[in-house]
Design a protein around this motif. Structure first.
Motif, PDB file in Angstrom:
ATOM      1  N   GLY A 102     -74.224  47.704 -53.059  1.00 47.84           N
ATOM      2  CA  GLY A 102     -75.288  47.632 -52.354  1.00 47.84           C
ATOM      3  C   GLY A 102     -76.553  46.768 -52.210  1.00 47.84           C
ATOM      4  N   LYS A 103     -77.648  46.566 -51.998  1.00 42.84           N
ATOM      5  CA  LYS A 103     -78.793  45.362 -51.524  1.00 42.84           C
ATOM      6  C   LYS A 103     -79.261  45.030 -52.764  1.00 42.84           C
ATOM      7  CE  LYS A 103     -79.986  45.516 -46.487  1.00 42.84           C
ATOM      8  NZ  LYS A 103     -80.784  44.852 -46.279  1.00 42.84           N
ATOM      9  N   SER A 124     -82.448  47.019 -53.574  1.00 39.61           N
ATOM     10  CA  SER A 124     -82.094  48.999 -53.880  1.00 39.61           C
ATOM     11  C   SER A 124     -81.735  48.733 -55.366  1.00 39.61           C
ATOM     12  CB  SER A 124     -81.168  49.371 -53.410  1.00 39.61           C
ATOM     13  OG  SER A 124     -81.705  49.506 -51.863  1.00 39.61           O
ATOM     14  N   GLN A 144     -80.876  53.045 -48.007  1.00 36.50           N
ATOM     15  CA  GLN A 144     -80.267  51.693 -47.116  1.00 36.50           C
ATOM     16  C   GLN A 144     -81.446  52.269 -46.348  1.00 36.50           C
ATOM     17  OE1 GLN A 144     -76.712  52.504 -46.766  1.00 36.50           O
ATOM     18  NE2 GLN A 144     -75.518  51.688 -48.493  1.00 36.50           N
TER      19      GLN A 144
END
Length: 187
Positions: A68-69, A72, A171
């Motif tokens: 993930g980012k 996050s 997201q």
């Protein structure tokens, strides 16, 4: 061109103070606003932000781009830090009441209060743009401190579904906030 978060993170892991400052400048306000929403306490929110950046500097943290980012992941670390601080507060409530009393002399300036309120409102407006089930997941997971297993039981959902919804909700929330920031929209 703005340096990517992951590049800065790797530089921080190699003890680059400039990279730490850049990440701090980029995320401090968001993390404080998020922490304040979770703890409802200025002192604990400040402590949470400080703890997160201390962890970034002093520990070898396992961030993976595939999961993930960066933002996050950073919010997840902040959430866990806030939960730890709230648990500590419950077990040590008297000491924190004394600290809060001392903090009264250091109330935020009207400008700081307005800025925090604005950031809080931006996050709240962005959350309202999510689907209803995503709003519920974000509320339970981040703001009420439920574990994914507890959410699965409460919502009568499989654990895998809850995990997927948490990931998708974050997201979508990140996309909404990024678009608003790029357009300079403040609601």
């Amino acid at each position: 061109m703005r340096e990517q978060d992951i590049e800065l993170f790797h530089r921080v892991q190699n003890k680059d103070e400039v990279a730490l400052e850049l990440l701090y400048d980029r995320y401090e306000k968001l993390l404080f606003s998020f922490s304040f929403r979770m703890t409802n306490n200025k002192f604990l929110a400040e402590e949470a932000v400080q703890d997160v950046f201390t962890k970034l500097w002093s520990k070898s943290l396992p961030y993976s781009e595939e999961k993930g980012k960066f933002s996050s992941w950073l919010l997840t670390i902040t959430r866990n830090t806030c939960l730890d601080l709230l648990r500590k507060k419950k077990s040590n409530d008297y000491e924190l009441k004394e600290r809060d009393a001392l903090q009264e002399d250091n109330d935020p300036s009207p400008e700081e209060t307005a800025e925090w309120k604005e950031q809080h409102e931006e996050i709240q407006h962005a959350i309202k743009e999510l689907k209803t089930e995503q709003q519920e997941i974000i509320n339970l997971f981040y703001f009420r401190g439920f574990t994914q297993s507890q959410i699965a039981k409460k919502c009568n959902l499989p654990l895998g579904t809850v995990k997927g919804r948490v990931r998708l909700s974050l997201q979508h929330l990140n996309k909404i906030l990024t678009k608003k920031k790029e357009r300079g929209i403040r609601e």
